[in-house]
Structure formats: C-alpha cells, structure tokens
Design a protein around this motif. Structure first.
Motif, PDB file in Angstrom:
ATOM      1  N   LEU A  84       0.834  -1.195   0.000  1.00  0.00           N
ATOM      2  CA  LEU A  84       0.000   0.000   0.000  1.00  0.00           C
ATOM      3  C   LEU A  84       0.872   1.250   0.000  1.00  0.00           C
ATOM      4  O   LEU A  84       1.954   1.266   0.594  1.00  0.00           O
ATOM      5  CB  LEU A  84      -0.902   0.028   1.235  1.00  0.00           C
ATOM      6  N   ASP A  85       0.378   2.305  -0.639  1.00  0.00           N
ATOM      7  CA  ASP A  85       1.108   3.565  -0.572  1.00  0.00           C
ATOM      8  C   ASP A  85       0.805   4.254   0.762  1.00  0.00           C
ATOM      9  O   ASP A  85      -0.032   3.801   1.543  1.00  0.00           O
ATOM     10  CB  ASP A  85       0.789   4.466  -1.765  1.00  0.00           C
ATOM     11  N   GLU A  86       1.514   5.350   1.017  1.00  0.00           N
ATOM     12  CA  GLU A  86       1.410   6.022   2.327  1.00  0.00           C
ATOM     13  C   GLU A  86      -0.016   6.477   2.625  1.00  0.00           C
ATOM     14  O   GLU A  86      -0.500   6.335   3.757  1.00  0.00           O
ATOM     15  CB  GLU A  86       2.359   7.218   2.370  1.00  0.00           C
ATOM     16  N   LYS A  87      -0.703   7.013   1.635  1.00  0.00           N
ATOM     17  CA  LYS A  87      -2.072   7.481   1.834  1.00  0.00           C
ATOM     18  C   LYS A  87      -2.998   6.329   2.199  1.00  0.00           C
ATOM     19  O   LYS A  87      -3.830   6.448   3.117  1.00  0.00           O
ATOM     20  CB  LYS A  87      -2.586   8.172   0.573  1.00  0.00           C
ATOM     21  N   GLU A  88      -2.857   5.220   1.507  1.00  0.00           N
ATOM     22  CA  GLU A  88      -3.697   4.049   1.789  1.00  0.00           C
ATOM     23  C   GLU A  88      -3.440   3.520   3.202  1.00  0.00           C
ATOM     24  O   GLU A  88      -4.374   3.144   3.916  1.00  0.00           O
ATOM     25  CB  GLU A  88      -3.415   2.949   0.766  1.00  0.00           C
TER      26      GLU A  88
ATOM     27  N   LEU B 264      -6.205   3.343   6.445  1.00  0.00           N
ATOM     28  CA  LEU B 264      -6.544   2.134   7.198  1.00  0.00           C
ATOM     29  C   LEU B 264      -6.174   2.271   8.671  1.00  0.00           C
ATOM     30  O   LEU B 264      -6.911   1.813   9.544  1.00  0.00           O
ATOM     31  CB  LEU B 264      -5.847   0.922   6.585  1.00  0.00           C
ATOM     32  N   PHE B 265      -5.047   2.913   8.943  1.00  0.00           N
ATOM     33  CA  PHE B 265      -4.647   3.150  10.332  1.00  0.00           C
ATOM     34  C   PHE B 265      -5.717   3.996  11.031  1.00  0.00           C
ATOM     35  O   PHE B 265      -6.139   3.678  12.156  1.00  0.00           O
ATOM     36  CB  PHE B 265      -3.292   3.856  10.371  1.00  0.00           C
ATOM     37  N   ASN B 266      -6.186   5.052  10.367  1.00  0.00           N
ATOM     38  CA  ASN B 266      -7.209   5.924  10.953  1.00  0.00           C
ATOM     39  C   ASN B 266      -8.537   5.208  11.122  1.00  0.00           C
ATOM     40  O   ASN B 266      -9.298   5.520  12.049  1.00  0.00           O
ATOM     41  CB  ASN B 266      -7.387   7.182  10.093  1.00  0.00           C
TER      42      ASN B 266
ATOM     43  N   CYS C  72     -12.327   3.040  15.183  1.00  0.00           N
ATOM     44  CA  CYS C  72     -12.972   1.925  15.891  1.00  0.00           C
ATOM     45  C   CYS C  72     -12.634   1.968  17.376  1.00  0.00           C
ATOM     46  O   CYS C  72     -13.501   1.790  18.228  1.00  0.00           O
ATOM     47  CB  CYS C  72     -12.526   0.595  15.280  1.00  0.00           C
ATOM     48  N   ILE C  73     -11.375   2.246  17.682  1.00  0.00           N
ATOM     49  CA  ILE C  73     -10.945   2.322  19.084  1.00  0.00           C
ATOM     50  C   ILE C  73     -11.652   3.470  19.796  1.00  0.00           C
ATOM     51  O   ILE C  73     -12.134   3.320  20.928  1.00  0.00           O
ATOM     52  CB  ILE C  73      -9.415   2.503  19.162  1.00  0.00           C
ATOM     53  N   ASN C  74     -11.742   4.619  19.149  1.00  0.00           N
ATOM     54  CA  ASN C  74     -12.381   5.788  19.774  1.00  0.00           C
ATOM     55  C   ASN C  74     -13.862   5.574  20.062  1.00  0.00           C
ATOM     56  O   ASN C  74     -14.433   6.244  20.925  1.00  0.00           O
ATOM     57  CB  ASN C  74     -12.202   7.022  18.881  1.00  0.00           C
ATOM     58  N   ASN C  75     -14.490   4.649  19.353  1.00  0.00           N
ATOM     59  CA  ASN C  75     -15.912   4.358  19.565  1.00  0.00           C
ATOM     60  C   ASN C  75     -16.157   3.340  20.675  1.00  0.00           C
ATOM     61  O   ASN C  75     -17.320   3.046  20.999  1.00  0.00           O
ATOM     62  CB  ASN C  75     -16.542   3.856  18.272  1.00  0.00           C
ATOM     63  N   MET C  76     -15.084   2.815  21.268  1.00  0.00           N
ATOM     64  CA  MET C  76     -15.255   1.832  22.335  1.00  0.00           C
ATOM     65  C   MET C  76     -15.787   2.484  23.608  1.00  0.00           C
ATOM     66  O   MET C  76     -15.439   3.624  23.932  1.00  0.00           O
ATOM     67  CB  MET C  76     -13.922   1.129  22.618  1.00  0.00           C
ATOM     68  N   LYS C  77     -16.612   1.750  24.325  1.00  0.00           N
ATOM     69  CA  LYS C  77     -17.212   2.254  25.563  1.00  0.00           C
ATOM     70  C   LYS C  77     -16.323   2.007  26.781  1.00  0.00           C
ATOM     71  O   LYS C  77     -16.400   2.734  27.764  1.00  0.00           O
ATOM     72  CB  LYS C  77     -18.580   1.599  25.770  1.00  0.00           C
ATOM     73  N   ASN C  78     -15.515   0.954  26.707  1.00  0.00           N
ATOM     74  CA  ASN C  78     -14.618   0.610  27.811  1.00  0.00           C
ATOM     75  C   ASN C  78     -13.444   1.601  27.805  1.00  0.00           C
ATOM     76  O   ASN C  78     -12.548   1.509  26.977  1.00  0.00           O
ATOM     77  CB  ASN C  78     -14.118  -0.822  27.650  1.00  0.00           C
TER      78      ASN C  78
ATOM     79  N   LEU D  79      -2.318  -3.961   8.317  1.00  0.00           N
ATOM     80  CA  LEU D  79      -3.454  -3.038   8.362  1.00  0.00           C
ATOM     81  C   LEU D  79      -4.639  -3.594   7.572  1.00  0.00           C
ATOM     82  O   LEU D  79      -5.788  -3.517   8.019  1.00  0.00           O
ATOM     83  CB  LEU D  79      -3.049  -1.678   7.777  1.00  0.00           C
ATOM     84  N   VAL D  80      -4.352  -4.137   6.392  1.00  0.00           N
ATOM     85  CA  VAL D  80      -5.421  -4.707   5.564  1.00  0.00           C
ATOM     86  C   VAL D  80      -6.075  -5.876   6.290  1.00  0.00           C
ATOM     87  O   VAL D  80      -7.309  -5.959   6.385  1.00  0.00           O
ATOM     88  CB  VAL D  80      -4.880  -5.165   4.201  1.00  0.00           C
ATOM     89  N   HIS D  81      -5.265  -6.776   6.807  1.00  0.00           N
ATOM     90  CA  HIS D  81      -5.789  -7.947   7.518  1.00  0.00           C
ATOM     91  C   HIS D  81      -6.614  -7.528   8.734  1.00  0.00           C
ATOM     92  O   HIS D  81      -7.704  -8.064   8.981  1.00  0.00           O
ATOM     93  CB  HIS D  81      -4.622  -8.827   7.942  1.00  0.00           C
ATOM     94  N   THR D  82      -6.118  -6.568   9.490  1.00  0.00           N
ATOM     95  CA  THR D  82      -6.817  -6.128  10.698  1.00  0.00           C
ATOM     96  C   THR D  82      -8.157  -5.492  10.368  1.00  0.00           C
ATOM     97  O   THR D  82      -9.174  -5.794  11.007  1.00  0.00           O
ATOM     98  CB  THR D  82      -5.944  -5.128  11.486  1.00  0.00           C
TER      99      THR D  82
END
Length: 276
Positions: free
Chosen positions: A90-94, A98-100, A105-111, A147-150
C-alpha cells in the motif's frame, strides 16, 4: 511442453541451508493462464547472481534456463528474467487511511480503560504498525498487509455482531481483532524499498510467537477475555494456538476470532496482486 516465453508470477520465496552448508532457494511460481504452480530450486551459485528483490511476491518473471522434471511442475532454475515488477504494498495514503479506520474503531469503544490502552499502544507503535506485513509467506505479505488484515477482521466482526450482539461484548471482539496479530510488528521486518520480508531474529529470543505476545500484553493489563481469544485464534495447538479449540466448554467468543482471522487469511486481499 514447457514454453520459455511463459511469464510466471512469484508466489513465495525462501532461502534455507543444505546439508552441505550451502544456501538453497525455494521459489514457487504461478502460471496466470491456468493458475498451475511450479516449484523451483535455486542453488547458491545461482542465488549469488540474482538480485533478491526479483523474488518479491507478485513479480512477473520468465525462466531463461532451467531443468524441468517430466511433469513440468518442478524446476532447477539457473537463470531468470524480471518482466514486470509488482507493487511492494500500500502507498502512504492508503496506509494512513486504514490506520485511521482502526483508530476510529478504538475511539468508539465504551470501555475507557481499553480505549486508552489501545490509543496509547497505537500512538507509540504507529510507524511499525503502518508498514508491517501480516506474514512472510502465507497471507497479506506486503507493505501495510497487517493493516489490511486487521481492518478485514474488523469488518467480518462487525457483520457477526449484528447477529450475536446480545451474546458478545463488542469492545472485546473488536479489540481482539485489533490485537491478535499485533506481535507481528516485531516478529517481521520489511524493507520498504524492496518489499522483502524476513523474520526478526531478536523477536524469537524473547517470545514464542506473536500469539504469545498478544496474549501477554493483554493479560498484563487485565484484559483476560481478549487474551483468551488471542490465545485461541490459531484454532489448534499444532497450528500455534495457545488454547486448542478442541477443548470442551469454551466460551463462544473463543471460536469467533479464529473463524474471522481464517476468513481474512483465505478470502481477503491476501496477496499483492489483489491490490495492484
């Protein structure tokens, strides 16, 4: 009959030692016309004449000279030619996107405790996470492959949670998807210029596997349910699982991560040709 003009795609490449103490390359090629596989051997003298980056997964090559068996499915290669170079990943933008997506997803966690742990971990290891492959040979073996797999695992988890939300804790499932292979950022190295992947020798001196790493960091933070899911995600002990899913009376979520991981490893963007 073998055609010297056949253009093959590199599937896997590895180098090992012979009994005589010399190096031997094992190269698996695919004929894009019929998807048949050709297993090749390259002796040390041949390896010394060829730039190793030519063997990167996805590259298109032609066998210039070699000795084939009767079925033409094995070849002792003495010379090859690069016909088309594949992307290294993947290029840097891609990768940033995916990282973001994972951070979102993490920021939406309730815990809150889990959220802060994950945000801190991803902030501290951002550079490694963004370039890491998900494997050397088996799947997602390219720059940004982890990143793709995750994110594929998170997508599969999201669909399953629509059916089983009452039985499963969403934060636990998502965190297990995010962390199950995180040890691979230390287990593998990748040359960002050539795309070649190798094992990090230092990792195996401290850890048994990436599964043990993920299990350990979760246990250290008292995320026991996540740790158990990670411990079981390889399914069977002889496949590297710390918890074998053949055991009795395991919680349902123990099976979920294994199947999600397996789906991504078999049906996701598992090789470089699928992102070209």
């Amino acid at each position: 009959m073998f055609d010297t003009e056949t253009i093959y795609e590199v599937v896997t490449f590895s180098v090992g030692d012979t009994k005589a103490g010399t190096k031997m390359g094992k190269l698996q090629l695919k004929d894009p016309e019929d998807n048949s596989l050709l297993n090749c051997i390259l002796w040390e003298e041949t390896l010394n004449r060829i730039d190793e980056k030519l063997f990167r997964c996805g590259n298109k090559i032609r066998i210039v000279s070699g000795s084939f068996n009767e079925k033409y499915n094995n070849c002792l290669v003495s010379a090859i030619e690069l016909k088309e170079e594949a992307k290294i990943g993947l290029d840097e933008k891609e990768r940033d996107e995916l990282f973001n997506e994972i951070i979102c997803c993490i920021n939406n966690m309730k815990n809150e405790k889990l959220k802060q742990f994950l945000l801190k971990y991803f902030n501290e290891n951002e550079e490694k996470i963004k370039i890491a492959p998900a494997a050397k040979l088996m799947h997602h073996n390219y720059l940004g492959g982890l990143l793709v797999h995750t994110t594929e695992c998170l997508t599969f988890a999201r669909e399953n949670l629509k059916l089983f939300a009452k039985q499963l804790d969403e934060d636990t499932v998502y965190a297990a998807c995010i962390l199950h292979d995180i040890g691979k950022i230390f287990e593998y190295t990748i040359d960002i210029e050539s795309g070649l992947i190798d094992y990090d020798e230092n990792f195996r001196t401290d850890w048994i596997s990436h599964s043990q790493y993920g299990f350990s960091i979760c246990m250290a933070e008292d995320f026991k349910d996540i740790a158990k899911m990670i411990a079981a995600h390889h399914g069977r002990a002889d496949w590297g699982a710390l918890i074998d899913l053949n055991q009795k009376d395991l919680a349902p979520e123990m099976y979920l991560l294994h199947h999600i991981d397996d789906l991504s490893a078999k049906f996701g963007k598992i090789n470089i040709s699928q992102i070209n």
